[in-house]
Design a protein around this motif. Structure first.
Motif, PDB file in Angstrom:
ATOM      1  N   VAL A   1      -2.853   4.555  -1.333  1.00  0.00           N
ATOM      2  CA  VAL A   1      -3.426   5.343  -0.249  1.00  0.00           C
ATOM      3  C   VAL A   1      -3.418   6.780  -0.772  1.00  0.00           C
TER       4      VAL A   1
ATOM      5  N   ARG B   1       0.862  -1.173   0.000  1.00  0.00           N
ATOM      6  CA  ARG B   1       0.000   0.000   0.000  1.00  0.00           C
ATOM      7  C   ARG B   1       0.902   1.228   0.000  1.00  0.00           C
ATOM      8  N   TYR B   2       0.858   1.947  -1.117  1.00  0.00           N
ATOM      9  CA  TYR B   2       1.749   3.088  -1.288  1.00  0.00           C
ATOM     10  C   TYR B   2       0.943   4.375  -1.372  1.00  0.00           C
TER      11      TYR B   2
ATOM     12  N   ASP C   1       5.956  -0.491   8.166  1.00  0.00           N
ATOM     13  CA  ASP C   1       5.867   0.927   7.848  1.00  0.00           C
ATOM     14  C   ASP C   1       7.151   1.353   7.142  1.00  0.00           C
TER      15      ASP C   1
ATOM     16  N   TYR D   1       3.572  -0.776   3.905  1.00  0.00           N
ATOM     17  CA  TYR D   1       3.168   0.581   3.556  1.00  0.00           C
ATOM     18  C   TYR D   1       4.418   1.406   3.260  1.00  0.00           C
TER      19      TYR D   1
ATOM     20  N   GLU E   1      -2.692   4.235   9.000  1.00  0.00           N
ATOM     21  CA  GLU E   1      -3.308   2.990   8.514  1.00  0.00           C
ATOM     22  C   GLU E   1      -2.636   1.768   9.154  1.00  0.00           C
ATOM     23  N   VAL E   2      -1.316   1.812   9.282  1.00  0.00           N
ATOM     24  CA  VAL E   2      -0.595   0.716   9.957  1.00  0.00           C
ATOM     25  C   VAL E   2      -1.118   0.577  11.379  1.00  0.00           C
TER      26      VAL E   2
ATOM     27  N   LYS F   1      -0.413   6.815   5.645  1.00  0.00           N
ATOM     28  CA  LYS F   1       0.065   5.430   5.643  1.00  0.00           C
ATOM     29  C   LYS F   1       0.346   4.924   7.055  1.00  0.00           C
TER      30      LYS F   1
END
Length: 192
Positions: free
Chosen positions: A137, A7-8, A83, A110, A18-19, A15
């Motif tokens: 993302v 997920r970039y 991450d 991410y 989100e983690v 990001k």
């Protein structure tokens, strides 16, 4: 069946939050999420994933000698979250693939896709090539209303387009911008 997700997103797209949100969701269900973060990212201290809104969680520090596969094999988490995955090297990305393929543990990595010059980071390059699923993302350009896809490095508020690929920084050093605004700023810098 477990998968490797990449997920970039551009800087400031959420990001890291989100983690942390994903880890929280696993933990609320009584499951274990194992978090990794590269040692190079020391903006908020080494060994922690920290979002810009202030939420923080300890993570395993990824160094060149760390064997992520062995840690995953020993811990047997329900999920692995990484991450700042753009800072991983080829072997580390391959270790994530082995975790998915051999241990059947899902991995969600991410990170940034590209640097401030639009060039892929090593980790991103290998994740783009090897991930089972690639997701963006999204965030908005800080100069217009378009989707941000580029990371514009700034020094004292002025865009710069030369320098080392890796320079750790936040809003004081990078702005998420669309390709059009990035190109305009680059032209202005060249003819400035």
């Amino acid at each position: 069946m477990a998968k490797l997700y990449f997920r970039y997103g551009a800087m400031n797209s959420g990001k890291s939050i989100e983690v942390l949100r994903t880890a929280h969701n696993y933990e609320e269900q009584g499951k274990q999420a194992l978090l990794f973060t590269p040692a190079i990212d020391d903006r908020y201290g080494v060994g922690a994933i920290t979002s810009r809104i202030g939420i923080r969680k300890e993570a395993v520090i990824v160094t060149a000698k760390l064997d992520m596969f062995k840690i995953a094999e020993r811990e047997r988490p329900d999920c692995i979250l990484v991450d700042e995955a753009q800072f991983l090297n080829e072997n580390q990305v391959k270790a994530l693939c082995d975790i998915v393929d051999e241990l059947n543990i899902p991995v969600i990595a991410y990170g940034l896709r590209a640097d401030f010059q639009g060039k892929l980071f090593e980790g991103s390059y290998h994740l783009m090539a090897l991930a089972d699923k690639i997701e963006e993302v999204k965030t908005v350009c800080w100069r217009c209303e378009r989707k941000a896809t580029m990371n514009m490095r700034c020094k004292d508020g002025i865009p710069v387009f030369e320098g080392e690929q890796i320079m750790i920084g936040g809003n004081e050093s990078y702005l998420p911008v669309c390709r059009k605004c990035y190109g305009q700023a680059r032209k202005e810098a060249q003819h400035g």
